[in-house]
Design a protein around this motif. Structure first.
Motif, PDB file in Angstrom:
ATOM      1  N   ILE A 119       0.733  15.425  14.908  1.00  0.00           N
ATOM      2  CA  ILE A 119       1.964  15.454  15.699  1.00  0.00           C
ATOM      3  C   ILE A 119       3.144  15.702  14.766  1.00  0.00           C
ATOM      4  N   PRO A 120       4.051  16.605  15.095  1.00  0.00           N
ATOM      5  CA  PRO A 120       5.228  16.827  14.245  1.00  0.00           C
ATOM      6  C   PRO A 120       6.001  15.526  14.024  1.00  0.00           C
ATOM      7  N   SER A 121       6.438  15.299  12.797  1.00  0.00           N
ATOM      8  CA  SER A 121       7.137  14.054  12.469  1.00  0.00           C
ATOM      9  C   SER A 121       8.336  13.807  13.385  1.00  0.00           C
ATOM     10  N   SER A 122       9.009  14.881  13.759  1.00  0.00           N
ATOM     11  CA  SER A 122      10.215  14.748  14.589  1.00  0.00           C
ATOM     12  C   SER A 122       9.916  14.206  15.980  1.00  0.00           C
ATOM     13  N   LYS A 123       8.631  14.200  16.372  1.00  0.00           N
ATOM     14  CA  LYS A 123       8.240  13.682  17.682  1.00  0.00           C
ATOM     15  C   LYS A 123       7.807  12.217  17.624  1.00  0.00           C
ATOM     16  N   LEU A 124       7.775  11.650  16.431  1.00  0.00           N
ATOM     17  CA  LEU A 124       7.311  10.271  16.268  1.00  0.00           C
ATOM     18  C   LEU A 124       8.482   9.296  16.373  1.00  0.00           C
ATOM     19  N   PRO A 125       8.226   8.047  16.826  1.00  0.00           N
ATOM     20  CA  PRO A 125       9.321   7.130  17.198  1.00  0.00           C
ATOM     21  C   PRO A 125      10.188   6.627  16.046  1.00  0.00           C
ATOM     22  N   LEU A 126       9.666   6.597  14.823  1.00  0.00           N
ATOM     23  CA  LEU A 126      10.476   6.142  13.685  1.00  0.00           C
ATOM     24  C   LEU A 126      10.925   7.311  12.815  1.00  0.00           C
ATOM     25  N   TYR A 127      10.941   8.498  13.389  1.00  0.00           N
ATOM     26  CA  TYR A 127      11.277   9.703  12.626  1.00  0.00           C
ATOM     27  C   TYR A 127      12.589   9.543  11.845  1.00  0.00           C
ATOM     28  N   ALA A 128      12.498   9.787  10.529  1.00  0.00           N
ATOM     29  CA  ALA A 128      13.652   9.814   9.614  1.00  0.00           C
ATOM     30  C   ALA A 128      14.305   8.448   9.405  1.00  0.00           C
ATOM     31  N   LYS A 129      13.730   7.390   9.969  1.00  0.00           N
ATOM     32  CA  LYS A 129      14.311   6.063   9.779  1.00  0.00           C
ATOM     33  C   LYS A 129      13.823   5.467   8.461  1.00  0.00           C
ATOM     34  N   LYS A 130      14.776   5.034   7.649  1.00  0.00           N
ATOM     35  CA  LYS A 130      14.437   4.396   6.378  1.00  0.00           C
ATOM     36  C   LYS A 130      14.196   2.909   6.629  1.00  0.00           C
ATOM     37  N   VAL A 131      12.976   2.474   6.371  1.00  0.00           N
ATOM     38  CA  VAL A 131      12.581   1.088   6.639  1.00  0.00           C
ATOM     39  C   VAL A 131      12.266   0.398   5.315  1.00  0.00           C
ATOM     40  N   LEU A 132      13.055  -0.620   4.986  1.00  0.00           N
ATOM     41  CA  LEU A 132      12.836  -1.378   3.751  1.00  0.00           C
ATOM     42  C   LEU A 132      11.790  -2.455   3.999  1.00  0.00           C
ATOM     43  N   VAL A 133      10.763  -2.476   3.169  1.00  0.00           N
ATOM     44  CA  VAL A 133       9.667  -3.442   3.286  1.00  0.00           C
ATOM     45  C   VAL A 133       9.765  -4.429   2.133  1.00  0.00           C
ATOM     46  N   THR A 134       9.855  -5.720   2.447  1.00  0.00           N
ATOM     47  CA  THR A 134      10.026  -6.761   1.421  1.00  0.00           C
ATOM     48  C   THR A 134       8.736  -7.533   1.152  1.00  0.00           C
ATOM     49  N   ALA A 135       7.654  -7.167   1.823  1.00  0.00           N
ATOM     50  CA  ALA A 135       6.383  -7.881   1.684  1.00  0.00           C
ATOM     51  C   ALA A 135       5.815  -7.737   0.275  1.00  0.00           C
ATOM     52  N   PRO A 136       4.999  -8.685  -0.168  1.00  0.00           N
ATOM     53  CA  PRO A 136       4.330  -8.571  -1.476  1.00  0.00           C
ATOM     54  C   PRO A 136       3.466  -7.323  -1.532  1.00  0.00           C
ATOM     55  N   ARG A 137       3.333  -6.764  -2.724  1.00  0.00           N
ATOM     56  CA  ARG A 137       2.639  -5.482  -2.880  1.00  0.00           C
ATOM     57  C   ARG A 137       1.179  -5.542  -2.457  1.00  0.00           C
ATOM     58  N   ASN A 138       0.557  -6.740  -2.518  1.00  0.00           N
ATOM     59  CA  ASN A 138      -0.874  -6.801  -2.217  1.00  0.00           C
ATOM     60  C   ASN A 138      -1.190  -6.638  -0.735  1.00  0.00           C
ATOM     61  N   TYR A 139      -0.182  -6.748   0.134  1.00  0.00           N
ATOM     62  CA  TYR A 139      -0.446  -6.360   1.524  1.00  0.00           C
ATOM     63  C   TYR A 139       0.644  -5.497   2.130  1.00  0.00           C
ATOM     64  N   ALA A 140       1.677  -5.184   1.335  1.00  0.00           N
ATOM     65  CA  ALA A 140       2.724  -4.292   1.829  1.00  0.00           C
ATOM     66  C   ALA A 140       2.171  -2.922   2.191  1.00  0.00           C
ATOM     67  N   CYS A 141       1.110  -2.495   1.495  1.00  0.00           N
ATOM     68  CA  CYS A 141       0.547  -1.162   1.736  1.00  0.00           C
ATOM     69  C   CYS A 141       0.131  -0.984   3.188  1.00  0.00           C
ATOM     70  N   ARG A 142      -0.337  -2.056   3.832  1.00  0.00           N
ATOM     71  CA  ARG A 142      -0.753  -1.947   5.232  1.00  0.00           C
ATOM     72  C   ARG A 142       0.443  -1.706   6.143  1.00  0.00           C
ATOM     73  N   LEU A 143       1.579  -2.356   5.827  1.00  0.00           N
ATOM     74  CA  LEU A 143       2.784  -2.132   6.624  1.00  0.00           C
ATOM     75  C   LEU A 143       3.374  -0.753   6.342  1.00  0.00           C
ATOM     76  N   LEU A 144       3.355  -0.329   5.081  1.00  0.00           N
ATOM     77  CA  LEU A 144       3.853   1.002   4.738  1.00  0.00           C
ATOM     78  C   LEU A 144       3.083   2.068   5.510  1.00  0.00           C
ATOM     79  N   GLU A 145       1.773   1.909   5.600  1.00  0.00           N
ATOM     80  CA  GLU A 145       0.941   2.882   6.308  1.00  0.00           C
ATOM     81  C   GLU A 145       1.322   2.972   7.778  1.00  0.00           C
ATOM     82  N   GLU A 146       1.557   1.822   8.412  1.00  0.00           N
ATOM     83  CA  GLU A 146       1.902   1.817   9.831  1.00  0.00           C
ATOM     84  C   GLU A 146       3.268   2.473  10.065  1.00  0.00           C
ATOM     85  N   ILE A 147       4.199   2.268   9.141  1.00  0.00           N
ATOM     86  CA  ILE A 147       5.522   2.900   9.264  1.00  0.00           C
ATOM     87  C   ILE A 147       5.391   4.420   9.151  1.00  0.00           C
ATOM     88  N   ILE A 148       4.595   4.861   8.199  1.00  0.00           N
ATOM     89  CA  ILE A 148       4.376   6.304   8.013  1.00  0.00           C
ATOM     90  C   ILE A 148       3.737   6.920   9.250  1.00  0.00           C
TER      91      ILE A 148
END
Length: 281
Positions: free
Chosen positions: A12-41
């Motif tokens: 799906i084109p990125s521009s059609k996705l709900p968080l398109y172009a939104k910068k989301v700062l993630v403060t979670a520890p690195r050992n599980y932040a990757c799971r949240l980063l993936e969902e944001i992407i």
């Protein structure tokens, strides 16, 4: 075979996705932040990692090792985090204690953390419908004669920060059920030096971050200490992973705009962000 929804989403084109172009700062520890980063992407967002805390192994294993040699005295072991599960079983392995030492124990874990517990020991005996410490207490309260039973609660040792009230409240509620509770530090949570985040902190001060995503109270405590003034981050939308974190964040004086009702996984967290932005349009 039909492609699953995650695979279809990649086309799906990125521009059609709900968080398109939104910068989301993630403060979670690195050992599980990757799971949240993936969902944001997956939802078209632009995640920026700025872990405000880290979770790591203990510097002193004395109390943990003593308790692990006496696991047969406990009827229950309640895990409140994936980190606790990993640290607990890693130390069992290092001490050559077999999983059969847990034969007397009922094991409890929350939400997606159950996957880690299943992979490490092959069983989970209680999964609360509500994936929270309050959900644990609610389920245990339904068990006959629970007040006669002993429970081990693996927890973090919090260093350099005030301890959030989540674990103390759980311990208190278990005592109210009449259980004999042993709290055991199995890993460490500590704040991270803000000096490594000059770029990220400037982005926040400049109002360039759309959403700040907090997944725990400790992250917020450390985050606040990185700024001289709350005006530095007032232009960003605050999102919290579940109502318990949200309540604590509000008690710390921050305005919370997004709270995930589904806090069993980070997919529910990013869905809440997407829903909020959709309603704001």
């Amino acid at each position: 075979m039909i492609p699953n929804s995650s695979e279809i989403n990649l086309l799906i084109p990125s521009s059609k996705l709900p968080l398109y172009a939104k910068k989301v700062l993630v403060t979670a520890p690195r050992n599980y932040a990757c799971r949240l980063l993936e969902e944001i992407i997956k939802k078209g967002g632009l995640p920026i990692l700025m872990s405000t805390i880290e979770t790591c192994f203990l510097s002193d294993y004395t109390d943990l090792d003593i308790t692990l040699q006496k696991l047969d005295k406990f009827n229950w072991i309640i895990f409140t985090s994936r980190n606790g599960i990993i640290a607990f079983f890693q130390r069992l392995h290092e001490l050559n204690i077999p999983h059969s030492a847990l034969h007397n124990c009922q094991l409890c874990a929350l939400g997606k953390d159950t996957e880690s517990l299943l992979s490490l020991c092959g069983r989970v005996d209680l999964i609360p419908e509500e994936p929270s410490p309050a959900g644990i207490v609610a389920e245990l309260s339904k068990i006959p004669n629970i007040h006669y039973q002993t429970v081990l609660v693996p927890t973090p040792e919090v260093v350099g920060l005030p301890e959030p009230n989540i674990i103390p409240n759980l311990i208190n509620d278990l005592h109210k059920l009449g259980m004999q509770v042993t709290r055991l530090s199995t890993y460490m949570t500590q704040c991270i030096d803000k000096n490594i985040y000059a770029v990220e902190l400037n982005l926040i001060r400049q109002g360039m971050i759309d959403i700040i995503a907090f997944s725990s109270t400790a992250e917020v405590e450390s985050f606040i200490r990185m700024f001289d003034s709350r005006s530095d981050y007032e232009n960003s939308i605050i999102a919290c992973f579940g109502p318990y974190t949200a309540t604590n964040v509000q008690d710390l004086g921050l305005n919370v705009s997004i709270v995930s009702n589904d806090y069993s996984s980070f997919a529910g967290f990013t869905a809440a962000m997407a829903d909020f932005l959709l309603r704001a349009c």
